[in-house]
Design an enzyme around this catalytic site. Structure first.
Site, PDB file in Angstrom:
ATOM      1  CG  HIS A  59      18.931  47.686  57.345  1.00 24.03           C
ATOM      2  ND1 HIS A  59      20.061  47.136  56.883  1.00 24.03           N
ATOM      3  CD2 HIS A  59      17.881  46.949  57.953  1.00 24.03           C
ATOM      4  CE1 HIS A  59      20.018  45.916  57.538  1.00 24.03           C
ATOM      5  NE2 HIS A  59      18.792  45.847  58.129  1.00 24.03           N
ATOM      6  CB  ILE A  65      24.081  46.573  55.705  1.00 23.81           C
ATOM      7  CG1 ILE A  65      25.433  46.847  56.453  1.00 23.81           C
ATOM      8  CG2 ILE A  65      23.790  44.980  55.385  1.00 23.81           C
ATOM      9  CD1 ILE A  65      25.725  46.022  57.509  1.00 23.81           C
ATOM     10  N   GLY A  68      19.278  41.333  54.513  1.00 22.69           N
ATOM     11  CA  GLY A  68      19.393  40.046  53.913  1.00 22.69           C
ATOM     12  C   GLY A  68      18.093  39.594  53.207  1.00 22.69           C
ATOM     13  CB  VAL A  69      14.542  39.617  54.397  1.00 21.77           C
ATOM     14  CG1 VAL A  69      14.457  38.894  55.525  1.00 21.77           C
ATOM     15  CG2 VAL A  69      14.105  41.048  54.720  1.00 21.77           C
ATOM     16  CD  GLU A  73      10.545  39.315  47.264  1.00 26.08           C
ATOM     17  OE1 GLU A  73       9.792  39.549  46.205  1.00 26.08           O
ATOM     18  OE2 GLU A  73      10.255  38.515  48.014  1.00 26.08           O
TER      19      GLU A  73
END
Length: 155
Positions: A59, A65, A68-69, A73
């Site tokens: 990523h 980074i 975001g998911v 979670e």
């Protein structure tokens, strides 16, 4: 949601969390719980974000980074601990929906994620939490997360 809480106060450590949540590496995303109030329907967890996290390999490797998911979670898992502590020991919370999610700042290696969750609604079949991830007293992610409660033997 944020308030001055002692970062040294560990309510649940990683071994205790692993007894509650069904998640395991690499998906167990809560390192410790530093505040829990069943009367206030509120819990605060922490996740230390290190460069060694598996997702940083792919990523944006040159500018890592945290996805975001995965922040969402981690917030949902923190909520799952609150649900368990509210007495739902034979149930597992599974994601139903995410509303009003906002990603305000990137989460990078070295960040300490503060995972603040408040219960908005809880019943025998599911509920909803309000969740906020904070780094250095700045909100990085926030959302309302809906979940269904399933019997553990249904999974």
């Amino acid at each position: 949601m944020s308030e001055a809480l002692s970062e040294q106060n560990i309510v649940l450590n990683i071994k205790e969390i692993a007894k509650i949540l069904p998640h395991r590496y690499p998906f167990l995303l809560v390192d410790k719980i530093i505040h829990l109030s069943l009367d206030e329907n509120r819990i605060v967890g922490q996740k230390s974000v290190t460069f060694n996290e598996h997702f940083f390999q792919g990523h944006f490797p040159d500018a890592p980074i945290m996805p975001g998911v995965l922040v969402l979670e981690a917030l949902a898992q923190t909520g799952g601990i609150l649900i368990y502590k509210k007495g739902f020991h034979a149930k597992t919370a599974v994601l139903l929906n995410i509303q009003d999610a906002k990603f305000r700042k990137p989460v990078v290696p070295g960040d300490m994620l503060r995972l603040e969750v408040s219960m908005l609604h809880l019943s025998g079949s599911g509920g909803k939490i309000s969740a906020c991830a904070i780094v250095n007293e700045k909100v990085v992610t926030e959302a309302k997360i809906g979940f269904a409660l399933l019997d553990k033997d249904q999974l």
